[in-house]
Design an enzyme around this catalytic site. Structure first.
Site, PDB file in Angstrom:
ATOM      1  N   HIS A   1      47.812  53.458  49.430  1.00 42.18           N
ATOM      2  CA  HIS A   1      48.256  54.244  50.475  1.00 42.18           C
ATOM      3  C   HIS A   1      47.509  55.542  50.865  1.00 42.18           C
ATOM      4  CE1 HIS A   1      51.662  56.123  53.037  1.00 42.18           C
ATOM      5  NE2 HIS A   1      52.023  54.782  52.834  1.00 42.18           N
TER       6      HIS A   1
ATOM      7  N   ASP B   1      55.111  47.589  50.438  1.00 40.68           N
ATOM      8  CA  ASP B   1      55.237  46.194  50.812  1.00 40.68           C
ATOM      9  C   ASP B   1      55.108  45.230  49.598  1.00 40.68           C
ATOM     10  OD1 ASP B   1      55.325  46.702  53.756  1.00 40.68           O
ATOM     11  OD2 ASP B   1      53.267  47.196  53.513  1.00 40.68           O
TER      12      ASP B   1
ATOM     13  N   HIS C   1      48.987  47.904  57.729  1.00 45.55           N
ATOM     14  CA  HIS C   1      50.427  48.620  57.786  1.00 45.55           C
ATOM     15  C   HIS C   1      51.539  47.664  57.362  1.00 45.55           C
ATOM     16  CE1 HIS C   1      53.119  51.586  59.366  1.00 45.55           C
ATOM     17  NE2 HIS C   1      52.968  51.496  60.663  1.00 45.55           N
TER      18      HIS C   1
HETATM   19  N1  CMC Z   1      42.966  47.214  46.593  1.00 44.10           N
HETATM   20  C1  CMC Z   1      41.763  47.466  46.335  1.00 44.10           C
HETATM   21  N2  CMC Z   1      41.064  48.575  46.353  1.00 44.10           N
HETATM   22  C2  CMC Z   1      41.942  49.718  47.222  1.00 44.10           C
HETATM   23  C3  CMC Z   1      43.109  49.075  47.821  1.00 44.10           C
HETATM   24  C4  CMC Z   1      43.681  47.922  47.469  1.00 44.10           C
HETATM   25  N3  CMC Z   1      44.635  47.596  48.113  1.00 44.10           N
HETATM   26  N4  CMC Z   1      43.618  50.249  48.762  1.00 44.10           N
HETATM   27  C5  CMC Z   1      42.459  51.401  48.504  1.00 44.10           C
HETATM   28  N5  CMC Z   1      41.519  50.753  47.812  1.00 44.10           N
HETATM   29  C6  CMC Z   1      40.162  51.495  47.401  1.00 44.10           C
HETATM   30  C7  CMC Z   1      39.356  51.296  48.479  1.00 44.10           C
HETATM   31  O1  CMC Z   1      38.437  50.095  48.211  1.00 44.10           O
HETATM   32  C8  CMC Z   1      38.449  52.370  48.323  1.00 44.10           C
HETATM   33  O2  CMC Z   1      37.575  52.519  47.188  1.00 44.10           O
HETATM   34  P1  CMC Z   1      36.123  53.047  47.081  1.00 44.10           P
HETATM   35  O3  CMC Z   1      36.582  54.775  47.071  1.00 44.10           O
HETATM   36  O4  CMC Z   1      35.618  52.765  45.828  1.00 44.10           O
HETATM   37  O5  CMC Z   1      35.304  52.662  48.291  1.00 44.10           O
HETATM   38  C9  CMC Z   1      39.236  53.660  47.875  1.00 44.10           C
HETATM   39  O6  CMC Z   1      40.478  52.887  47.195  1.00 44.10           O
HETATM   40  C10 CMC Z   1      39.982  53.928  49.214  1.00 44.10           C
HETATM   41  O7  CMC Z   1      40.472  53.414  50.363  1.00 44.10           O
HETATM   42  P2  CMC Z   1      40.644  53.280  51.722  1.00 44.10           P
HETATM   43  O8  CMC Z   1      41.014  52.092  52.337  1.00 44.10           O
HETATM   44  O9  CMC Z   1      39.525  54.055  52.324  1.00 44.10           O
HETATM   45  O10 CMC Z   1      42.124  54.348  51.765  1.00 44.10           O
HETATM   46  P3  CMC Z   1      42.922  54.431  53.011  1.00 44.10           P
HETATM   47  O11 CMC Z   1      43.685  55.895  52.757  1.00 44.10           O
HETATM   48  O12 CMC Z   1      42.271  54.110  54.357  1.00 44.10           O
HETATM   49  O13 CMC Z   1      43.873  53.195  52.728  1.00 44.10           O
HETATM   50  C11 CMC Z   1      45.576  51.522  52.862  1.00 44.10           C
HETATM   51  C12 CMC Z   1      45.153  53.146  52.855  1.00 44.10           C
HETATM   52  C13 CMC Z   1      46.897  51.343  52.986  1.00 44.10           C
HETATM   53  C14 CMC Z   1      44.929  51.127  54.274  1.00 44.10           C
HETATM   54  C15 CMC Z   1      44.694  50.832  52.091  1.00 44.10           C
HETATM   55  O14 CMC Z   1      45.132  51.172  50.699  1.00 44.10           O
HETATM   56  C16 CMC Z   1      44.830  49.180  52.083  1.00 44.10           C
HETATM   57  O15 CMC Z   1      44.144  48.670  52.910  1.00 44.10           O
HETATM   58  N6  CMC Z   1      45.826  48.689  51.394  1.00 44.10           N
HETATM   59  C17 CMC Z   1      46.143  47.298  51.293  1.00 44.10           C
HETATM   60  C18 CMC Z   1      47.139  47.087  52.507  1.00 44.10           C
HETATM   61  C19 CMC Z   1      48.433  47.385  52.370  1.00 44.10           C
HETATM   62  O16 CMC Z   1      49.042  47.227  51.505  1.00 44.10           O
HETATM   63  N7  CMC Z   1      48.905  48.232  53.439  1.00 44.10           N
HETATM   64  C20 CMC Z   1      50.252  48.659  53.451  1.00 44.10           C
HETATM   65  C21 CMC Z   1      50.392  50.196  53.426  1.00 44.10           C
HETATM   66  S1  CMC Z   1      51.783  50.945  52.937  1.00 44.10           S
HETATM   67  C22 CMC Z   1      52.876  50.401  53.986  1.00 44.10           C
HETATM   68  C23 CMC Z   1      52.828  50.700  55.536  1.00 44.10           C
HETATM   69  O17 CMC Z   1      52.301  51.691  56.053  1.00 44.10           O
HETATM   70  O18 CMC Z   1      53.134  49.843  56.403  1.00 44.10           O
END
Ligand code: CMC
Length: 382
Positions: free
Chosen positions: A265, A319, A226
């Site tokens: 996201h 971010d 987050h």
């Molecule tokens: N880098 C590489 N791959 C990614 C990323 C990333 N940052 N984010 C998602 N993916 C891929 C993930 O590996 C998965 O791939 P597969 O389907 O092949 O297994 C797919 O995309 C879906 O990912 P998920 O983690 O299941 O999706 P989610 O909806 O739970 O994730 C998230 C959302 C924000 C947790 C994730 O994108 C993430 O961990 N990003 C990095 C941390 C980040 O930047 N967080 C800030 C979020 S926005 C600001 C806020 O809310 O504070």
């Protein structure tokens, strides 16, 4: 042993659960749209101020100039910290993480609030004003104390962004820096029912209080999935030696299923509109402050990510470019997430007040997958 939960819809992570109605912010993740009370974020970033945006979020309409002036005065009267708060800040170890400090000190505000247990709407709103107005002093005060500097007294003739920079640096900020922080505060002020806002709502829904809601929210924001991502982005940028290392770095992460911080996201599958705005902003500030290399490194990461995973809907989030912006403005890296919290106080309070007015205890269920009928074995027989 089946119970009622076995016929309920299981939604781990609440990806597909709408938990209530809200008039605060609208997100269209497919089109990359964000509106606060119907007004596009880009319009607000260009023309509004943080104080005006807070009024908008708390009242569901823009203020008249008299209302805005009155609201600004109300906030400015609360900028300072009491001796009790300053002593509490000074007692914190200098190497504490600032997000732990912000969480602890916002919680501490309750200890010196005589109306802490008054649960009226007016009282909860007043607590929100206090916490919002004092968070900049908490962040700046702690940062100065840990650097061995005197705490700088607040200036009630300044807006929140300028007062924060004044209290942090002990000198009047330039117009461009102050406006940059003001715009960052606008862009981070609210974002639907994200994880930290949900935490705030769960807390107030038990008929707890505003300080407890904000404390829950701050603790939730600090995680790297987050708000904590902005600090991780900066550490990532610093760990990459130069442009030539971007391609192998990103490919290694993707191959080994390591997340690139600042990308992806839960809601946006198109580009996060805040990232679009912050990218332009980061470029200008990085140019002006001699940090162009950092900006170019960031855009090179984005180019590789666009090519590799853009089609999967993984784009920069708020971010990613806020890291370059804050760094170029001279903020210590571990103050990035506290500045996010300083702004999001507005949204947390807006949703807390909204929940308070039309409350229902938030109490989901889980499907039990453990044993049944296990017997209690006395400790000496285990
Ligand atoms: N880098 C590489 N791959 C990614 C990323 C990333 N940052 N984010 C998602 N993916 C891929 C993930 O590996 C998965 O791939 P597969 O389907 O092949 O297994 C797919 O995309 C879906 O990912 P998920 O983690 O299941 O999706 P989610 O909806 O739970 O994730 C998230 C959302 C924000 C947790 C994730 O994108 C993430 O961990 N990003 C990095 C941390 C980040 O930047 N967080 C800030 C979020 S926005 C600001 C806020 O809310 O504070």
């Amino acid at each position: 042993m089946p119970d009622a939960t076995t016929t309920m819809h299981l939604d781990k992570g609440l990806d597909n659960t709408v938990i209530g109605e809200s008039t605060k912010s609208f997100i269209d993740g497919q089109q990359g749209v964000l509106e606060y009370v119907g007004i596009d974020i880009d319009d607000l970033a260009r023309h509004s101020t943080f104080e005006e945006v807070v009024f908008l979020l708390w009242n569901d309409r823009l203020p008249t100039s008299e209302e805005l002036a009155a609201f600004e005065s109300e906030l400015r009267a609360e900028y300072g910290l009491s001796d009790y708060m300053l002593q509490a800040l000074a007692a914190i170890p200098a190497d504490a993480s600032p997000m732990h400090v912000v969480r602890t000190m916002v919680s501490t505000l309750a200890l010196e609030d005589p109306d802490c247990n008054d649960q009226s709407y007016e009282s909860e709103r007043r607590k929100a004003v206090r916490a919002l107005a004092k968070t900049p002093a908490i962040i700046a005060g702690f940062d100065r104390i840990r650097r061995g500097l005197e705490v700088v007294e607040e200036r009630s003739d300044l807006n929140m962004a300028s007062n924060f920079l004044w209290m942090l640096n002990g000198e009047m900020p330039g117009e461009a820096s102050a406006r940059a922080i003001d715009v960052c505060l606008i862009l981070h002020a609210d974002h639907g029912i994200n994880a930290s806002t949900f935490a705030a709502m769960v807390t107030i829904a038990t008929q707890s209080d505003m300080y407890s809601s904000l404390t829950s929210a701050i603790g939730t924001l600090r995680g790297p999935l987050h708000g904590g991502a902005n600090e991780r982005v900066m550490h990532m940028l610093q760990s990459i030696g130069g442009i030539d290392e971007v391609e192998p770095f990103v490919m290694d992460c993707l191959t080994n299923k390591k997340k690139i911080m600042g990308f992806g996201h839960r809601v946006y599958k198109a580009l996060d509109p805040r990232a679009k705005y912050l990218k332009t902003f980061a470029e200008r500030i990085a140019e002006e402050t001699g940090n162009r290399d950092l900006f170019v490194l960031s855009t090179t990461i984005q180019d590789v990510m666009d090519r590799e995973v853009g089609a999967k809907g993984i784009h920069p989030n708020v971010d990613f470019y806020s890291a370059t912006t804050y760094f170029s403005l001279g903020l210590a890296i571990d103050l990035f997430t506290p500045v996010f919290a300083m702004s999001r106080n507005a949204g947390w309070a807006a949703h807390t007040l909204e929940q308070h007015q039309d409350n229902r205890l938030i109490r989901p269920r889980c499907q039990y997958t453990g044993e049944h009928g296990a017997s209690y074995v006395p400790i000496d027989q285990r």
